[in-house]
Design an enzyme around this catalytic site. Structure first.
Site, PDB file in Angstrom:
ATOM      1  N   GLN A 165       0.833  -1.201   0.000  1.00  0.00           N
ATOM      2  CA  GLN A 165       0.000   0.000   0.000  1.00  0.00           C
ATOM      3  C   GLN A 165       0.866   1.249   0.000  1.00  0.00           C
ATOM      4  O   GLN A 165       1.895   1.311   0.662  1.00  0.00           O
ATOM      5  CB  GLN A 165      -0.900  -0.017   1.245  1.00  0.00           C
ATOM      6  N   SER A 199       4.193  -6.427   2.793  1.00  0.00           N
ATOM      7  CA  SER A 199       2.844  -6.403   3.355  1.00  0.00           C
ATOM      8  C   SER A 199       1.829  -6.951   2.340  1.00  0.00           C
ATOM      9  O   SER A 199       1.858  -8.126   2.006  1.00  0.00           O
ATOM     10  CB  SER A 199       2.493  -4.986   3.814  1.00  0.00           C
ATOM     11  N   LEU A 200       0.949  -6.100   1.808  1.00  0.00           N
ATOM     12  CA  LEU A 200       0.007  -6.522   0.780  1.00  0.00           C
ATOM     13  C   LEU A 200       0.712  -7.241  -0.376  1.00  0.00           C
ATOM     14  O   LEU A 200       0.190  -8.214  -0.946  1.00  0.00           O
ATOM     15  CB  LEU A 200      -0.727  -5.281   0.239  1.00  0.00           C
ATOM     16  N   ARG A 218      -9.066  -9.025   2.748  1.00  0.00           N
ATOM     17  CA  ARG A 218      -8.053  -8.408   3.626  1.00  0.00           C
ATOM     18  C   ARG A 218      -8.328  -6.911   3.759  1.00  0.00           C
ATOM     19  O   ARG A 218      -8.323  -6.352   4.863  1.00  0.00           O
ATOM     20  CB  ARG A 218      -6.664  -8.647   3.012  1.00  0.00           C
ATOM     21  N   HIS A 228      -0.263  -3.882  11.077  1.00  0.00           N
ATOM     22  CA  HIS A 228       0.830  -4.689  11.634  1.00  0.00           C
ATOM     23  C   HIS A 228       1.051  -4.404  13.122  1.00  0.00           C
ATOM     24  O   HIS A 228       2.175  -4.253  13.581  1.00  0.00           O
ATOM     25  CB  HIS A 228       2.115  -4.498  10.816  1.00  0.00           C
ATOM     26  N   GLN A 282       0.502 -12.360   9.526  1.00  0.00           N
ATOM     27  CA  GLN A 282       1.103 -11.145   8.985  1.00  0.00           C
ATOM     28  C   GLN A 282       0.444  -9.841   9.440  1.00  0.00           C
ATOM     29  O   GLN A 282       1.125  -8.836   9.679  1.00  0.00           O
ATOM     30  CB  GLN A 282       1.112 -11.222   7.446  1.00  0.00           C
TER      31      GLN A 282
END
Length: 295
Positions: free
Chosen positions: A9, A88-89, A113, A195, A244
């Protein structure tokens, strides 16, 4: 060895993916399929939407995923990864690129998500802050000593760490970090504490969706945000992906492990150049470039 890395992102921009759509019939097929799977014309927002439209989490995450995954498909035989990783993503993009997930399953998980994270953000006001110019240990110690919820969330490169948590705790930690000599401790314009433990409701929701999705044996190892080492076991990949959302993105450590395992050439697949910039700060001895749409 060739490593392919996939952004997360923040890499989105107005008009993203249009060049890909115009250059390739295969890309068009995938984009049309994506509109059907999502139930709305994400291509309209990607190609013609304003930056504000792209900022909605339910749009941002699928848009970046689609740009990355479709670009990897369009590369065809030129796409030969020895290893992959995603920030991440971007980890979900990487998992489609190395065959762990099918395109439809990957996109559905990204959409779930995004919606789960959006819901978690609305439950409690929270944020993130970028901290520049301090050792990781100093930042971790300040987080541990600050009242409220605040944790190290993204280890982006040496001297650049993002912290995540509830708003008062982030503000207090930023002040302390400046006193400790941080070059900058800046609250970021994000919708929530990604996170961090505050993403637990989203983690539970996403874990159920992951549990019901087929994960295949990948064509090459993935270096996951949670573990940072080469993983090829689908069961373990699933577990790491479930963890995650509430665990830190250990990007620096993942890249260092990829280099230690023989990666010499890194290619960023997706919008923007964020990861190429981080690569230069992690290790200048390897090459980093962006994937180019074939003529």
């Amino acid at each position: 060895m060739n490593a392919y890395i996939f952004p997360g992102q923040g890499a989105q921009f107005s008009g993203m993916g249009l060049d890909l759509f115009e250059a390739s019939g295969l890309a068009q097929d995938y984009f049309h399929k994506a509109n059907d799977i999502l139930g709305f014309a994400i291509t309209d927002i990607m190609f013609e939407g304003e930056a504000e439209d792209l900022k909605q989490t339910k749009v941002t995450q699928p848009a970046i995923f689609l740009h990355s995954v479709i670009l990897s498909k369009v590369l065809g035989d030129a796409f030969q990864p020895d290893m992959v990783a995603g920030h991440s993503l971007g980890e979900l993009s990487a998992l489609v690129a190395n065959g762990t997930l099918g395109f439809q399953d990957g996109l559905k998980l990204v959409s779930q998500r995004a919606l789960a994270m959006q819901k978690a953000c609305e439950m409690q006001p929270s944020t993130m802050a970028a901290v520049l110019g301090l050792e990781d240990q100093v930042v971790e110690d300040v987080c541990a000593a600050t009242e409220g919820i605040v944790v190290a969330a993204n280890y982006n490169c040496p001297g650049q760490l993002v912290i995540s948590g509830d708003i008062p705790a982030i503000e207090t930690a930023c002040e302390t970090l400046k006193e400790k000599g941080a070059r900058r401790a800046l609250v970021l314009p994000v919708g929530g504490a990604f996170h961090s433990p505050l993403m637990e409701p989203a983690r539970e929701e996403l874990a159920a969706a992951i549990e019901n999705t087929t994960f295949n044996t990948p064509t090459c190892p993935i270096y996951q945000n949670v573990s940072t080492t080469a993983i090829t076991d689908p069961k373990l990949i699933k577990e790491n992906l479930m963890a995650q959302l509430t665990a830190p993105v250990k990007w620096t450590q993942s890249i260092q492990h990829m280099i230690a395992d023989g990666a010499t050439n890194f290619t960023e697949v997706g919008p923007g150049k964020v990861l190429q910039g981080l690569m230069r700060k992690i290790d200048r001895s390897v090459t980093a470039s962006g994937a180019i749409i074939p003529e």
